[in-house]
Design an enzyme around this catalytic site. Structure first.
Site, mmCIF file in Angstrom:
data_model
loop_
_atom_site.group_PDB
_atom_site.id
_atom_site.type_symbol
_atom_site.label_atom_id
_atom_site.label_comp_id
_atom_site.label_asym_id
_atom_site.label_seq_id
_atom_site.Cartn_x
_atom_site.Cartn_y
_atom_site.Cartn_z
ATOM 1 N N CYS A 40 0.824 -1.208 0.000
ATOM 2 C CA CYS A 40 0.000 0.000 0.000
ATOM 3 C C CYS A 40 0.858 1.257 0.000
ATOM 4 O O CYS A 40 2.043 1.213 0.322
ATOM 5 C CB CYS A 40 -0.852 0.036 1.271
ATOM 6 S SG CYS A 40 -2.184 -1.152 1.265
ATOM 7 N N ARG A 69 1.355 -7.948 -3.714
ATOM 8 C CA ARG A 69 0.597 -7.438 -4.850
ATOM 9 C C ARG A 69 0.127 -6.017 -4.573
ATOM 10 O O ARG A 69 -0.130 -5.670 -3.420
ATOM 11 C CB ARG A 69 -0.622 -8.327 -5.104
ATOM 12 C CG ARG A 69 -0.234 -9.752 -5.460
ATOM 13 C CD ARG A 69 -1.403 -10.539 -5.947
ATOM 14 N NE ARG A 69 -2.337 -10.881 -4.855
ATOM 15 C CZ ARG A 69 -3.619 -10.577 -4.870
ATOM 16 N NH1 ARG A 69 -4.139 -9.908 -5.888
ATOM 17 N NH2 ARG A 69 -4.399 -10.931 -3.884
ATOM 18 N N CYS A 71 -2.148 -2.952 -3.886
ATOM 19 C CA CYS A 71 -3.477 -2.815 -3.298
ATOM 20 C C CYS A 71 -4.423 -2.200 -4.323
ATOM 21 O O CYS A 71 -4.073 -1.272 -5.027
ATOM 22 C CB CYS A 71 -3.364 -1.912 -2.070
ATOM 23 S SG CYS A 71 -4.933 -1.411 -1.364
ATOM 24 N N CYS A 74 -5.729 1.691 -2.672
ATOM 25 C CA CYS A 74 -4.921 2.909 -2.718
ATOM 26 C C CYS A 74 -4.111 3.014 -4.016
ATOM 27 O O CYS A 74 -3.517 4.048 -4.295
ATOM 28 C CB CYS A 74 -4.004 3.020 -1.505
ATOM 29 S SG CYS A 74 -2.799 1.698 -1.372
ATOM 30 N N ASP A 445 24.736 33.960 -12.015
ATOM 31 C CA ASP A 445 23.463 34.605 -12.316
ATOM 32 C C ASP A 445 23.282 35.918 -11.561
ATOM 33 O O ASP A 445 23.435 35.982 -10.341
ATOM 34 C CB ASP A 445 22.327 33.651 -11.962
ATOM 35 C CG ASP A 445 20.995 34.190 -12.399
ATOM 36 O OD1 ASP A 445 20.669 34.018 -13.584
ATOM 37 O OD2 ASP A 445 20.305 34.811 -11.571
#
Ligand SMILES: [Zn+2]
Length: 496
Positions: A40, A69, A71, A74, A445
């Site tokens: 998740c 795996r 989720c 989410c 710069d």
């Protein structure tokens, strides 16, 4: 350069998980040992698991390699992504850029390592150390993530999704999706609740960031620099024409209403280019940035601390195309931002391909082969500047300068400076915006010197040592506080 291992701090992860802290979204993933064995994001709305039942991984690929795996609630594939440069050596961030742009499709890890100039075993070791996963696992996760995004967020036929996400054939695609999600692509799409019917060749995506994100600051920077006819910036949106592999199209980017991501609309004929288009937009709007780390790194400088507090979440604007940015930067040498924008518009109108898109977009910016021996008379450029543009275009054509992030920023800047008329400032500025280099820094710069009331580039360089590795972000904070016209290139054609 600060180099530290990507070791996760267990307590930080735990606190972020329990409070569902969006600032940590994509910086680590939470694998749950019980139940369906999913991983998740820190913001997952599912009930939180007991601490003893979770493991933390630095990347989605590492969690996937450990057998978890993604989720379905989410959607880890929607997280803002790994802040690649967070303490990782530049070889790893360059490798990630290459994988993002072209996957491992053409030749695998051996070719990737060769392009980076390192051994493949060394590259593998670096990946494991900093990302917790091998290059092929990272590439495979990216492919799957993008496939899932196309299934959920578009109506592309599955055969096109398979091609666009680099699976080669539908069978391999189906097998990979089933193995990871235990569902077919069609079953997943049925769950996705898409609304509205998009036009042909039109795609909508939501790209997340880690808050805060200073959209107004981004727009204020891009608006005065937008090339007329090629780009159009309004307070709510950025729009531009694009060209990839011989196809033309346009895109539009705006801040999502819930303030947690950017809404992207792409009109493009070839869906196989969607992966690259989305990655370019992510880089352009600096969506992988880790604001918490940047703010912490710059807070010790009182001037920066004050400005960050007043304007949190400023990002470094990248670019759609490094070559175009480099040309735009050369046009800006020793003229005001407004003057350079006028010149860029003239160049695009005269030499760009006509292409009509909504909102006043009329042209595609001219590519290197068009500018390599273009007649630039009548555009209002000096002879020397015209020659610099042609020389850069020739260098891009014959591969001496590449803008796709293969070179390290030192190599890139050295090669840029070999072009007559390109000095240190131009090279640093282009590296900062085209390579996504968080520590690039235009030390000569004038705007930066004035913002800090310093006299010499030497003084500025010494002061900036404390800002490493975030000097690009420090520059943005110092520029945005001064009037845009103060950001005038210090390079002169004679200086190179
Ligand atoms: Zn979840």
């Amino acid at each position: 350069m600060v180099v530290k291992d990507m070791e996760l701090d267990w307590q930080v992860c735990s606190r972020a998980r329990l409070s569902r802290d969006a600032r940590f979204d994509g910086k680590f993933f939470i694998a749950v040992l019980t139940g369906r064995r999913v991983y998740c994001r820190s913001i997952c709305p599912a009930p939180t698991a007991k601490e003893k039942n979770v493991r933390y991984y630095p990347t989605a690929a590492a969690a996937a390699e450990a057998g978890f795996r993604p989720c379905l609630r989410c959607r880890p594939e929607c997280s803002p992504g790994t802040p690649a440069w967070l303490g990782t050596p530049s070889t790893v961030s360059r490798a990630l850029r290459l994988i993002a742009e072209s996957g491992l499709a053409d030749g695998g890890i051996e070719v990737l390592a060769e392009r980076l100039g390192v051994g493949s075993r060394h590259l593998r070791r670096l990946f494991l150390q900093h990302l917790g996963a091998t290059p092929s696992a990272v590439a495979q996760t990216r492919r799957l993530d993008f496939a899932k995004k196309l299934i959920d967020e578009t109506r592309l036929p599955m055969s096109e999704v398979a091609l666009a996400s680099d699976f080669g054939c539908v069978r391999r695609f189906n097998a990979a999706i089933r193995a990871v999600y235990h569902r077919t692509p069609t079953q997943i799409r049925r769950l996705s609740r898409q609304t509205g019917i998009p036009l042909e060749n039109e795609y909508f995506f939501r790209l997340r960031f880690r808050p805060p994100y200073n959209w107004n600051g981004m727009v204020r920077f891009l608006a005065p620099r937008a090339t007329p006819g090629v780009e159009a910036v309004e307070s709510a949106s950025y729009r531009r024409t694009i060209s990839l592999n011989g196809s033309y199209g346009w895109l539009e980017v705006s801040l999502n209403k819930s303030n947690d991501g950017l809404d992207v609309r792409v009109q493009f004929g070839d869906p196989r280019s969607l992966f690259l288009i989305i990655e370019r937009i992510r880089a352009m709007f600096d969506l992988n940035a880790d604001w918490a780390a940047i703010a912490q790194g710059l807070a010790a400088d009182p001037v920066l601390a004050m400005r960050m507090q007043a304007n949190p979440g400023l990002r470094v604007p990248g670019c759609w195309n490094g070559f175009e940015l480099a040309i735009r930067t050369i046009l800006g040498q020793q003229v005001t931002v407004k003057g350079a924008t006028t010149l860029a518009g003239r160049l695009a109108r005269t030499l760009g391909q006509p292409f009509s898109a909504p909102g006043g977009l009329t042209h595609i910016f001219p590519p290197p082969d068009v500018l390599a021996d273009a007649n630039l008379d009548g555009l209002g450029l000096t002879k020397a500047r015209s020659e610099t543009i042609r020389a850069l275009a020739r260098a891009a054509c014959d591969g001496r300068i590449g803008f796709e992030g293969v070179a390290s920023s030192e190599d890139f800047m050295a090669r840029m400076c070999e072009i007559p008329g390109i000095g240190k400032w131009t090279a640093q500025y282009v590296a900062m915006r085209a390579l996504g280099e968080p520590d690039a820094f235009p030390s000569g710069d004038l705007g930066l010197l004035r913002a800090l009331a310093l006299e010499s580039p030497g003084e500025l360089e010494r002061r900036a040592e404390a800002w490493r590795p975030w000097r690009s972000y420090a520059s943005m904070y110092l520029w945005t506080s001064c009037e845009t016209d103060l950001q005038v290139s210090a390079d002169s054609p004679e200086a190179a």
